[in-house]
Design a protein around this motif. Structure first.
Motif, PDB file in Angstrom:
ATOM      1  N   GLY A  30       0.857  -1.178   0.000  1.00 47.34           N
ATOM      2  CA  GLY A  30       0.000   0.000   0.000  1.00 47.34           C
ATOM      3  C   GLY A  30       0.893   1.227   0.000  1.00 47.34           C
ATOM      4  O   GLY A  30       1.970   1.205   0.597  1.00 47.34           O
ATOM      5  N   TYR A  31       0.453   2.289  -0.681  1.00 46.09           N
ATOM      6  CA  TYR A  31       1.303   3.464  -0.811  1.00 46.09           C
ATOM      7  C   TYR A  31       0.502   4.746  -0.622  1.00 46.09           C
ATOM      8  O   TYR A  31      -0.562   4.914  -1.215  1.00 46.09           O
ATOM      9  CB  TYR A  31       1.974   3.466  -2.185  1.00 46.09           C
ATOM     10  N   LEU A  32       1.048   5.637   0.189  1.00 49.49           N
ATOM     11  CA  LEU A  32       0.482   6.960   0.391  1.00 49.49           C
ATOM     12  C   LEU A  32       1.526   7.979  -0.043  1.00 49.49           C
ATOM     13  O   LEU A  32       2.547   8.147   0.624  1.00 49.49           O
ATOM     14  CB  LEU A  32       0.127   7.193   1.862  1.00 49.49           C
ATOM     15  N   PRO A  33       1.294   8.655  -1.190  1.00 49.73           N
ATOM     16  CA  PRO A  33       2.255   9.676  -1.613  1.00 49.73           C
ATOM     17  C   PRO A  33       2.151  10.917  -0.732  1.00 49.73           C
ATOM     18  O   PRO A  33       1.151  11.118  -0.037  1.00 49.73           O
ATOM     19  CB  PRO A  33       1.833   9.988  -3.055  1.00 49.73           C
ATOM     20  N   GLU A  34       3.190  11.734  -0.775  1.00 51.39           N
ATOM     21  CA  GLU A  34       3.162  12.974   0.021  1.00 51.39           C
ATOM     22  C   GLU A  34       1.980  13.851  -0.384  1.00 51.39           C
ATOM     23  O   GLU A  34       1.297  14.408   0.454  1.00 51.39           O
ATOM     24  CB  GLU A  34       4.462  13.753  -0.152  1.00 51.39           C
ATOM     25  N   GLU A  46     -17.031   6.946  -2.300  1.00 50.17           N
ATOM     26  CA  GLU A  46     -16.761   6.677  -3.713  1.00 50.17           C
ATOM     27  C   GLU A  46     -15.269   6.581  -3.992  1.00 50.17           C
ATOM     28  O   GLU A  46     -14.836   5.765  -4.814  1.00 50.17           O
ATOM     29  CB  GLU A  46     -17.384   7.780  -4.571  1.00 50.17           C
ATOM     30  N   THR A  47     -14.486   7.384  -3.308  1.00 48.64           N
ATOM     31  CA  THR A  47     -13.037   7.358  -3.501  1.00 48.64           C
ATOM     32  C   THR A  47     -12.462   6.010  -3.101  1.00 48.64           C
ATOM     33  O   THR A  47     -11.701   5.395  -3.855  1.00 48.64           O
ATOM     34  CB  THR A  47     -12.360   8.491  -2.692  1.00 48.64           C
ATOM     35  N   VAL A  48     -12.829   5.537  -1.924  1.00 52.81           N
ATOM     36  CA  VAL A  48     -12.297   4.250  -1.454  1.00 52.81           C
ATOM     37  C   VAL A  48     -12.847   3.110  -2.308  1.00 52.81           C
ATOM     38  O   VAL A  48     -12.108   2.171  -2.646  1.00 52.81           O
ATOM     39  CB  VAL A  48     -12.581   4.042   0.047  1.00 52.81           C
ATOM     40  N   LEU A  49     -14.114   3.197  -2.711  1.00 52.08           N
ATOM     41  CA  LEU A  49     -14.688   2.176  -3.605  1.00 52.08           C
ATOM     42  C   LEU A  49     -13.936   2.117  -4.936  1.00 52.08           C
ATOM     43  O   LEU A  49     -13.726   1.044  -5.499  1.00 52.08           O
ATOM     44  CB  LEU A  49     -16.170   2.461  -3.868  1.00 52.08           C
ATOM     45  N   TYR A  50     -13.550   3.272  -5.426  1.00 54.65           N
ATOM     46  CA  TYR A  50     -12.784   3.352  -6.676  1.00 54.65           C
ATOM     47  C   TYR A  50     -11.492   2.537  -6.556  1.00 54.65           C
ATOM     48  O   TYR A  50     -11.173   1.719  -7.415  1.00 54.65           O
ATOM     49  CB  TYR A  50     -12.485   4.817  -7.000  1.00 54.65           C
ATOM     50  N   TYR A  51     -10.746   2.746  -5.467  1.00 53.18           N
ATOM     51  CA  TYR A  51      -9.494   2.024  -5.283  1.00 53.18           C
ATOM     52  C   TYR A  51      -9.739   0.540  -5.018  1.00 53.18           C
ATOM     53  O   TYR A  51      -8.948  -0.309  -5.432  1.00 53.18           O
ATOM     54  CB  TYR A  51      -8.646   2.668  -4.177  1.00 53.18           C
ATOM     55  N   ALA A  52     -10.831   0.218  -4.357  1.00 52.64           N
ATOM     56  CA  ALA A  52     -11.177  -1.190  -4.148  1.00 52.64           C
ATOM     57  C   ALA A  52     -11.444  -1.864  -5.486  1.00 52.64           C
ATOM     58  O   ALA A  52     -11.016  -2.998  -5.718  1.00 52.64           O
ATOM     59  CB  ALA A  52     -12.394  -1.300  -3.234  1.00 52.64           C
ATOM     60  N   SER A  98      -7.610   4.563   1.264  1.00 50.38           N
ATOM     61  CA  SER A  98      -7.422   4.071  -0.102  1.00 50.38           C
ATOM     62  C   SER A  98      -6.164   3.211  -0.221  1.00 50.38           C
ATOM     63  O   SER A  98      -6.156   2.204  -0.933  1.00 50.38           O
ATOM     64  CB  SER A  98      -7.350   5.246  -1.080  1.00 50.38           C
ATOM     65  N   ALA A  99      -5.108   3.591   0.489  1.00 51.16           N
ATOM     66  CA  ALA A  99      -3.863   2.819   0.469  1.00 51.16           C
ATOM     67  C   ALA A  99      -4.013   1.482   1.193  1.00 51.16           C
ATOM     68  O   ALA A  99      -3.273   0.540   0.918  1.00 51.16           O
ATOM     69  CB  ALA A  99      -2.732   3.625   1.107  1.00 51.16           C
ATOM     70  N   LEU A 100      -4.977   1.401   2.087  1.00 51.00           N
ATOM     71  CA  LEU A 100      -5.178   0.190   2.886  1.00 51.00           C
ATOM     72  C   LEU A 100      -6.205  -0.770   2.295  1.00 51.00           C
ATOM     73  O   LEU A 100      -6.413  -1.862   2.816  1.00 51.00           O
ATOM     74  CB  LEU A 100      -5.636   0.574   4.301  1.00 51.00           C
TER      75      LEU A 100
END
Length: 191
Positions: A30-34, A46-52, A98-100
């Protein structure tokens, strides 16, 4: 290099025994950019669903995981709000969720508290501490040494691509006359 975005100029990098560019290795990361560029018109949900969806989860699994993650990052009450109206701290928590989403074994965080106010910083640090306590490996890159002293059990100081210092944070703190600024003092002495 761990993310497979850069090729080492010397040596090699292995992630779970594989090339960082291998699909099997990336599936565990999992990655979280700066700087997280979230779509401002999408809601947190919707954002987290998108990444899922990008991770290949079924719709039912994605909905369940999204609900769990928004609760974990304390955003359930704001799930239906567009992220464009979120504070920096709230947006950071959406990006962390989202990274998780794919339940990574390794979470790489680049400057996770950058630009956050004291409350946002505390919330993100609490979340990182919770993830580590659950057994997740968390790798943080940061110049915020005070935050790293609070979060990390080991540090490495890099200069021009080489490790020039580091070790167990507790050992560095024990050797320091000023416990509150131990990593800052250690860093100044190494570089």
């Amino acid at each position: 290099m761990i993310l497979g975005l850069l090729t080492p100029s010397a040596g090699s990098v292995k992630l779970f025994g594989l090339s960082p560019r291998a699909k099997a290795a990336r599936a565990k990361l999992g990655y979280l950019p700066e700087l997280s560029h979230l779509h401002p018109f999408l809601t947190a949900e919707e954002t987290v669903l998108y990444y899922a969806g990008l991770s290949g989860m079924s719709r039912a699994a994605a909905r369940k995981r999204t609900s769990e993650l928004l609760a974990q990052v304390k955003l359930s009450a704001a799930a239906k709000r567009p992220v464009g109206g979120f504070s920096k701290g709230m947006a950071r928590r959406v990006a962390i969720a989202s990274a998780l989403v794919a339940e990574p074994e390794l979470l790489v965080l680049d400057e996770p508290t950058s630009g956050l106010d004291p409350i946002g910083t505390r919330e993100v640090k609490e979340l990182i501490t919770d993830l580590a306590s659950r057994g997740m490996t968390v790798l943080i890159t940061s110049h915020q040494l005070f935050d790293m002293q609070d979060l990390c059990n080991r540090v490495a100081i890099l200069s021009n691509g080489k490790i020039v210092g580091g070790g167990a944070v507790k050992d560095i703190v024990e050797k320091s006359a000023d416990k509150r600024h131990a990593l800052e003092d250690y860093f100044a002495g190494v570089v």
